[in-house]
Design a protein around this motif. Structure first.
Motif, PDB file in Angstrom:
ATOM      1  N   THR A   1      68.663  40.465  41.173  1.00  0.00           N
ATOM      2  CA  THR A   1      69.692  40.612  40.146  1.00  0.00           C
ATOM      3  C   THR A   1      69.184  40.124  38.787  1.00  0.00           C
ATOM      4  OG1 THR A   1      70.569  38.493  40.940  1.00  0.00           O
ATOM      5  CG2 THR A   1      71.674  40.490  41.686  1.00  0.00           C
ATOM      6  N   THR A   2      68.414  39.043  38.791  1.00  0.00           N
ATOM      7  CA  THR A   2      67.850  38.528  37.542  1.00  0.00           C
ATOM      8  C   THR A   2      66.833  39.506  36.974  1.00  0.00           C
ATOM      9  OG1 THR A   2      68.134  36.263  38.336  1.00  0.00           O
ATOM     10  CG2 THR A   2      66.633  36.588  36.479  1.00  0.00           C
ATOM     11  N   TYR A   3      66.006  40.071  37.853  1.00  0.00           N
ATOM     12  CA  TYR A   3      65.013  41.042  37.402  1.00  0.00           C
ATOM     13  C   TYR A   3      65.686  42.243  36.748  1.00  0.00           C
ATOM     14  CZ  TYR A   3      61.840  44.982  37.559  1.00  0.00           C
ATOM     15  OH  TYR A   3      61.120  46.101  37.206  1.00  0.00           O
ATOM     16  N   VAL A   4      66.737  42.759  37.348  1.00  0.00           N
ATOM     17  CA  VAL A   4      67.432  43.928  36.788  1.00  0.00           C
ATOM     18  C   VAL A   4      68.019  43.591  35.423  1.00  0.00           C
ATOM     19  CG1 VAL A   4      69.431  45.439  37.084  1.00  0.00           C
ATOM     20  CG2 VAL A   4      67.895  45.005  39.004  1.00  0.00           C
ATOM     21  N   ARG A   5      68.565  42.382  35.278  1.00  0.00           N
ATOM     22  CA  ARG A   5      69.123  41.980  33.989  1.00  0.00           C
ATOM     23  C   ARG A   5      68.022  41.900  32.930  1.00  0.00           C
ATOM     24  NH1 ARG A   5      71.354  37.777  35.608  1.00  0.00           N
ATOM     25  NH2 ARG A   5      69.982  36.148  34.801  1.00  0.00           N
ATOM     26  N   TYR A   6      66.892  41.269  33.281  1.00  0.00           N
ATOM     27  CA  TYR A   6      65.751  41.220  32.358  1.00  0.00           C
ATOM     28  C   TYR A   6      65.300  42.640  31.977  1.00  0.00           C
ATOM     29  CZ  TYR A   6      64.878  36.213  33.212  1.00  0.00           C
ATOM     30  OH  TYR A   6      64.958  34.846  33.290  1.00  0.00           O
ATOM     31  N   ARG A   7      65.163  43.492  32.990  1.00  0.00           N
ATOM     32  CA  ARG A   7      64.680  44.857  32.755  1.00  0.00           C
ATOM     33  C   ARG A   7      65.584  45.612  31.798  1.00  0.00           C
ATOM     34  NH1 ARG A   7      65.967  48.719  37.431  1.00  0.00           N
ATOM     35  NH2 ARG A   7      67.927  48.587  36.250  1.00  0.00           N
TER      36      ARG A   7
ATOM     37  N   THR B   1      74.275  34.856  48.728  1.00  0.00           N
ATOM     38  CA  THR B   1      75.273  35.613  47.980  1.00  0.00           C
ATOM     39  C   THR B   1      74.907  37.085  48.028  1.00  0.00           C
ATOM     40  OG1 THR B   1      76.395  35.799  45.826  1.00  0.00           O
ATOM     41  CG2 THR B   1      74.043  35.311  45.792  1.00  0.00           C
ATOM     42  N   LEU B   2      75.900  37.951  47.974  1.00  0.00           N
ATOM     43  CA  LEU B   2      75.674  39.392  48.069  1.00  0.00           C
ATOM     44  C   LEU B   2      75.803  40.022  46.691  1.00  0.00           C
ATOM     45  CD1 LEU B   2      75.287  41.901  49.928  1.00  0.00           C
ATOM     46  CD2 LEU B   2      77.784  42.053  50.028  1.00  0.00           C
ATOM     47  N   SER B   3      74.818  40.844  46.344  1.00  0.00           N
ATOM     48  CA  SER B   3      74.824  41.523  45.048  1.00  0.00           C
ATOM     49  C   SER B   3      74.506  42.994  45.240  1.00  0.00           C
ATOM     50  CB  SER B   3      73.799  40.896  44.095  1.00  0.00           C
ATOM     51  OG  SER B   3      74.058  39.524  43.894  1.00  0.00           O
ATOM     52  N   SER B   4      74.965  43.786  44.280  1.00  0.00           N
ATOM     53  CA  SER B   4      74.666  45.218  44.274  1.00  0.00           C
ATOM     54  C   SER B   4      73.743  45.504  43.103  1.00  0.00           C
ATOM     55  CB  SER B   4      75.960  46.024  44.137  1.00  0.00           C
ATOM     56  OG  SER B   4      75.687  47.409  44.101  1.00  0.00           O
ATOM     57  N   ILE B   5      72.553  46.027  43.393  1.00  0.00           N
ATOM     58  CA  ILE B   5      71.573  46.334  42.360  1.00  0.00           C
ATOM     59  C   ILE B   5      71.775  47.764  41.893  1.00  0.00           C
ATOM     60  CG2 ILE B   5      69.121  46.434  41.797  1.00  0.00           C
ATOM     61  CD1 ILE B   5      70.149  43.648  42.450  1.00  0.00           C
ATOM     62  N   ASP B   6      72.019  47.911  40.592  1.00  0.00           N
ATOM     63  CA  ASP B   6      72.240  49.238  40.003  1.00  0.00           C
ATOM     64  C   ASP B   6      73.368  49.991  40.711  1.00  0.00           C
ATOM     65  OD1 ASP B   6      70.201  48.920  38.149  1.00  0.00           O
ATOM     66  OD2 ASP B   6      68.684  49.648  39.532  1.00  0.00           O
ATOM     67  N   ASN B   7      74.357  49.232  41.223  1.00  0.00           N
ATOM     68  CA  ASN B   7      75.510  49.822  41.919  1.00  0.00           C
ATOM     69  C   ASN B   7      75.107  50.712  43.094  1.00  0.00           C
ATOM     70  OD1 ASN B   7      77.459  48.621  40.287  1.00  0.00           O
ATOM     71  ND2 ASN B   7      77.303  50.251  38.757  1.00  0.00           N
ATOM     72  N   SER B   8      73.971  50.415  43.701  1.00  0.00           N
ATOM     73  CA  SER B   8      73.534  51.255  44.814  1.00  0.00           C
ATOM     74  C   SER B   8      72.950  50.438  45.968  1.00  0.00           C
ATOM     75  CB  SER B   8      72.503  52.285  44.329  1.00  0.00           C
ATOM     76  OG  SER B   8      71.372  51.641  43.771  1.00  0.00           O
ATOM     77  N   ARG B   9      72.068  49.501  45.677  1.00  0.00           N
ATOM     78  CA  ARG B   9      71.351  48.780  46.731  1.00  0.00           C
ATOM     79  C   ARG B   9      71.918  47.375  46.901  1.00  0.00           C
ATOM     80  NH1 ARG B   9      66.392  45.788  46.506  1.00  0.00           N
ATOM     81  NH2 ARG B   9      66.213  46.383  44.306  1.00  0.00           N
ATOM     82  N   LEU B  10      72.321  47.044  48.130  1.00  0.00           N
ATOM     83  CA  LEU B  10      72.862  45.726  48.423  1.00  0.00           C
ATOM     84  C   LEU B  10      71.727  44.768  48.786  1.00  0.00           C
ATOM     85  CD1 LEU B  10      76.010  46.571  50.596  1.00  0.00           C
ATOM     86  CD2 LEU B  10      75.922  45.988  48.166  1.00  0.00           C
ATOM     87  N   VAL B  11      71.777  43.559  48.213  1.00  0.00           N
ATOM     88  CA  VAL B  11      70.770  42.550  48.519  1.00  0.00           C
ATOM     89  C   VAL B  11      71.447  41.198  48.691  1.00  0.00           C
ATOM     90  CG1 VAL B  11      68.867  43.712  47.329  1.00  0.00           C
ATOM     91  CG2 VAL B  11      70.328  42.133  46.056  1.00  0.00           C
ATOM     92  N   PHE B  12      70.935  40.417  49.628  1.00  0.00           N
ATOM     93  CA  PHE B  12      71.370  39.038  49.783  1.00  0.00           C
ATOM     94  C   PHE B  12      70.365  38.159  49.052  1.00  0.00           C
ATOM     95  CE2 PHE B  12      73.382  41.004  53.479  1.00  0.00           C
ATOM     96  CZ  PHE B  12      74.657  40.469  53.403  1.00  0.00           C
ATOM     97  N   THR B  13      70.869  37.275  48.197  1.00  0.00           N
ATOM     98  CA  THR B  13      69.994  36.397  47.427  1.00  0.00           C
ATOM     99  C   THR B  13      70.474  34.959  47.558  1.00  0.00           C
ATOM    100  OG1 THR B  13      71.306  36.687  45.401  1.00  0.00           O
ATOM    101  CG2 THR B  13      69.499  38.242  45.775  1.00  0.00           C
ATOM    102  N   THR B  14      69.692  34.052  46.982  1.00  0.00           N
ATOM    103  CA  THR B  14      70.077  32.645  46.994  1.00  0.00           C
ATOM    104  C   THR B  14      71.268  32.428  46.077  1.00  0.00           C
ATOM    105  OG1 THR B  14      68.461  32.232  45.234  1.00  0.00           O
ATOM    106  CG2 THR B  14      67.749  31.842  47.509  1.00  0.00           C
TER     107      THR B  14
END
Length: 420
Positions: A104-110, A248-261
């Motif tokens: 999620t942090t990478y996507v925000r930076y990008r 925590t659960l996040s959605s990357i680009d509203n498509s890919r679900l990832v569990f992160t710290t």
């Protein structure tokens, strides 16, 4: 003896079409022809030596001054790369960051780099980037109508990248470090009242909403949406009424679900559970057991407390849509799922729970964040506290100033005999 060579050259071309450079006869005929240039061997990125040439100086002294600065940087161990632009550096930095930050942090930076930083600063040579460039970009973003919070995040991304350049002795200073940023207007948190939350839960219950227990948990704990969608049953200790936030659960680009710290270190702390939330979790476990039986071998068990009927993780976008749909059906004001977290904070503060405890319950990284977010509520609580003290003083003062009507030692009350 100083390294490097300072000389004049021009861009005139001979009959063969090639530049004459220092061989142009006009250089001797006129001191105004051409421009001053220097060339010097310096340490480049990676420790290699390479020749650096810079041209276009109006005077010999200007070229010499620039050369002296580069030599000083070289003596201090700074790498020099004339060809590297801000675009080159940020692109390389982002690639490295992808390996060490959360998705999620990478996507925000990008997004900030691709959409804002590169269009504004990408063409500038990294070593020529100045505070003025950064200030100009901030002004342009404000003119374009970007919000203060967004601008601050964009500059924070740039500053983080440039700080790494300083640590690697690529730059002597960070041009974004002391940028003057727009002030963020602290808008009072809106959201629902307690009565509206009760109305929402009642509406969900009457209509048999499958996610009723999720709403109960969000409201009753103040957890973030991504945190509430990620816990596993193994993270729960119902006997001691604790839920451990381990992912925590996040959605990357509203498509890919990832569990992160979790978002912060404090987020990983245990969350206390009320009896009301415990009851909701017991109901959730019973419902999930029925769904597991109904799906049989097709059930995809991830041990998630809140999941779809087939066991797969709930999508954050679905949760938001469902929440807003139920709220609209119940005739409630439009709100975000995150507003339920603010509701939890409001209820605690209104009940007189000390701010440090509220902050710990919400798992903020510091009490100051809680105070900033809920300043209007803490003001109300503070007013109630001082008003209570004033009322106590007023009452005591009234008692102290009241006339003494008690009988004295020499005063004898009347009796029936006295009246005869």
């Amino acid at each position: 003896m100083e390294r490097g060579q300072v000389y004049r050259r021009c861009g005139c071309r001979g009959t063969d079409g090639r530049q004459l450079g220092v061989r142009c006869p006009k250089l001797k005929a006129s001191s105004r022809h051409g421009s001053w240039t220097f060339a010097v061997d310096l340490t480049a990125a990676g420790g290699r030596r390479r020749t650096v040439r810079r041209a276009g100086f109006d005077s010999k002294s200007a070229a010499q001054a620039e050369l002296s600065q580069l030599l000083q940087r070289d003596r201090q161990g700074f790498a020099t790369n004339d060809s590297e632009t801000v675009r080159d550096y940020l692109t390389s930095w982002l690639t490295e960051k992808r390996r060490v930050v959360k998705p999620t942090t990478y996507v925000r930076y990008r997004d900030y780099i691709d959409k804002d930083l590169l269009p504004a600063l990408g063409q500038i040579r990294l070593e020529r980037l100045t505070h003025q460039h950064v200030a100009g970009m901030i002004r342009d973003l404000e003119v374009a109508g970007r919000g203060a919070v967004t601008i601050r995040r964009i500059i924070a991304t740039l500053s983080s990248a440039l700080s790494d350049a300083v640590k690697r002795r690529r730059l002597a200073h960070n041009p974004a470090q002391h940028a003057v940023l727009p002030e963020v207007d602290r808008v009072e948190r809106g959201g629902w009242t307690v009565n509206e939350a009760v109305r929402f839960l009642a509406h969900a219950s009457v209509h048999g909403d499958r996610d009723l227990e999720l709403w109960e948990t969000l409201i009753g704990t103040g957890m973030r949406k991504g945190e509430c969608l990620a816990p596993r049953w193994a993270d729960l200790d119902l006997e001691h009424r604790v839920l451990h936030v381990r992912q925590t659960l996040s959605s990357i680009d509203n498509s890919r679900l990832v569990f992160t710290t979790p978002k912060t270190r404090g987020s990983a702390a245990g969350v206390g559970l009320s009896r009301r939330v415990i009851d909701a979790l017991h109901r959730q476990r019973a419902r999930q057991h029925s769904e597991r039986v109904r799906w049989g071998a097709a059930y995809q068990d991830h041990d998630l407390v809140f999941a779809r009927e087939n066991g797969l993780p709930l999508r954050p976008e679905y949760v938001l849509r469902r929440f807003r749909s139920l709220a609209a059906d119940a005739g409630l004001p439009r709100a975000r799922v995150h507003d339920l977290r603010h509701l939890a904070a409001s209820m605690m503060i209104a009940a007189g729970v000390p701010l440090p405890i509220v902050s710990k319950t919400l798992r903020h990284s510091g009490t100051g964040i809680t105070a900033d977010l809920y300043a209007h509520l803490t003001r109300e609580t503070a007013h109630q506290a001082v008003d209570a003290m004033a009322a106590a003083l007023d009452a005591a003062e009234t008692r102290a100033n009241a006339p003494d009507i008690r009988p004295s030692a020499t005063y004898r009350t009347s009796s029936a005999d006295d009246l005869q």
